[in-house]
Motif scaffolding. Structure first.
Motif, PDB file in Angstrom:
ATOM      1  N   THR A 153     -11.532  61.110 -95.106  1.00 30.26           N
ATOM      2  CA  THR A 153     -11.421  62.281 -94.584  1.00 30.26           C
ATOM      3  C   THR A 153     -10.151  63.202 -95.132  1.00 30.26           C
ATOM      4  O   THR A 153      -9.739  64.037 -94.524  1.00 30.26           O
ATOM      5  N   ARG A 167      -9.018  66.883 -94.126  1.00 23.79           N
ATOM      6  CA  ARG A 167      -8.030  67.109 -93.092  1.00 23.79           C
ATOM      7  C   ARG A 167      -6.832  67.937 -93.772  1.00 23.79           C
ATOM      8  O   ARG A 167      -6.395  69.082 -93.294  1.00 23.79           O
ATOM      9  N   PHE A 221     -12.070  69.905 -92.492  1.00 24.51           N
ATOM     10  CA  PHE A 221     -12.571  68.623 -91.689  1.00 24.51           C
ATOM     11  C   PHE A 221     -13.384  69.134 -90.179  1.00 24.51           C
ATOM     12  O   PHE A 221     -13.127  70.058 -89.649  1.00 24.51           O
TER      13      PHE A 221
END
Length: 274
Positions: free
Chosen positions: A245, A249, A254
């Motif tokens: 992720t 992010r 995200f």
């Protein structure tokens, strides 16, 4: 891929397939062999892994969801099978360049403590580079000037099954695999590690489409799993990542997965039936 050719040539291609006038180092023969290996092996890996994921992990209750298409699994498989040869052709060309010695792939590992450091460099470098590149390629494929021509086909499957994992437009599919092939031309990488990653990547691609959302709590923050990617299919502009992720992010794309917040597709499907 020369490791694969070194096995296949004496056991299959030389005695049973090619004429004697085509030596093992003849590049057209190598290209044909690599194309056949990548196509047949890739399809077998896709169909086998997807079938296992479908039967043992995929929650079939989501097939009652109103966004699940009629005959969707058949359509996903048909799309994958039709796109595969066109995706594999440029892949085989990249493999040929590797076999002809133009990449930085190497045999063996140094002995002693440096082996651990070298293996760690290969593993971390490959994962970091490919995850970063796929994020940006995937995000580019969502640009309005590109999306409808290349990537829209893959988003036809709003509720994906494991068989959607390879159901791409062929150009889209190759572009998202390009970082895997580009890496060994830029950085040193062990040949066995490279082959292992090639198999792993195909299995991971199936896994993020398998609808199995059970991830250990301590990994949910870092790992881009099926729950994240399902939301990507539904909401388009979130969770572009492949393994992690991190880039989502960092780049404000995200989205915390709906399935982790009590809004699973199964619940939606069952509510629609009532």
């Amino acid at each position: 891929m020369d490791l694969v050719l070194d096995f296949m040539d004496p056991h299959l291609f030389t005695p049973y397939v090619y004429p004697e006038s085509w030596p093992e180092n003849y590049w057209p023969r190598q290209l044909l062999s690599l194309f056949a290996i990548a196509l047949i092996g890739g399809l077998a890996l896709y169909l086998g892994t997807a079938a296992l994921a479908y039967h043992f992990l995929f929650d079939k209750r989501v097939m009652d969801h109103p966004l699940f298409l009629r005959n969707q699994i058949r359509l996903e498989i048909a799309t994958s099978m039709m796109s595969a040869p066109l995706m594999v052709l440029p892949t085989a060309l990249m493999f040929l360049l590797e076999v002809r010695g133009l990449s930085r792939l190497y045999d063996g590992f140094p002995s002693g403590p440096s082996m651990v450091l070298t293996l760690g460099r290969d593993l971390f470098g490959f994962l970091f580079f490919t995850d970063m590149m796929i994020y940006w390629i995937h995000r580019l494929l969502h640009h309005r000037l590109v999306y409808k021509y290349l990537h829209k086909l893959h988003h036809k499957w709003k509720i994906p099954t494991p068989f959607a994992s390879h159901a791409f437009h062929p150009v889209d599919g190759f572009l998202q695999s390009l970082p895997y092939h580009l890496y060994p031309f830029l950085f040193p990488l062990n040949k066995v590690v490279y082959l292992t990653f090639f198999v792993f990547v195909n299995m991971w691609t199936v896994s993020i489409h398998d609808g199995y959302y059970s991830v250990p709590d301590n990994l949910k923050y870092f790992v881009n799993g099926s729950a994240h990617h399902t939301d990507h299919h539904l909401y388009y502009d979130y969770n572009y990542g492949q393994y992690f992720t991190l880039w989502d992010r960092l780049c404000s794309s995200f989205k915390d997965p709906s399935a982790f917040n009590g809004r699973s597709l199964v619940v939606e499907a069952e509510n629609k039936k009532k």
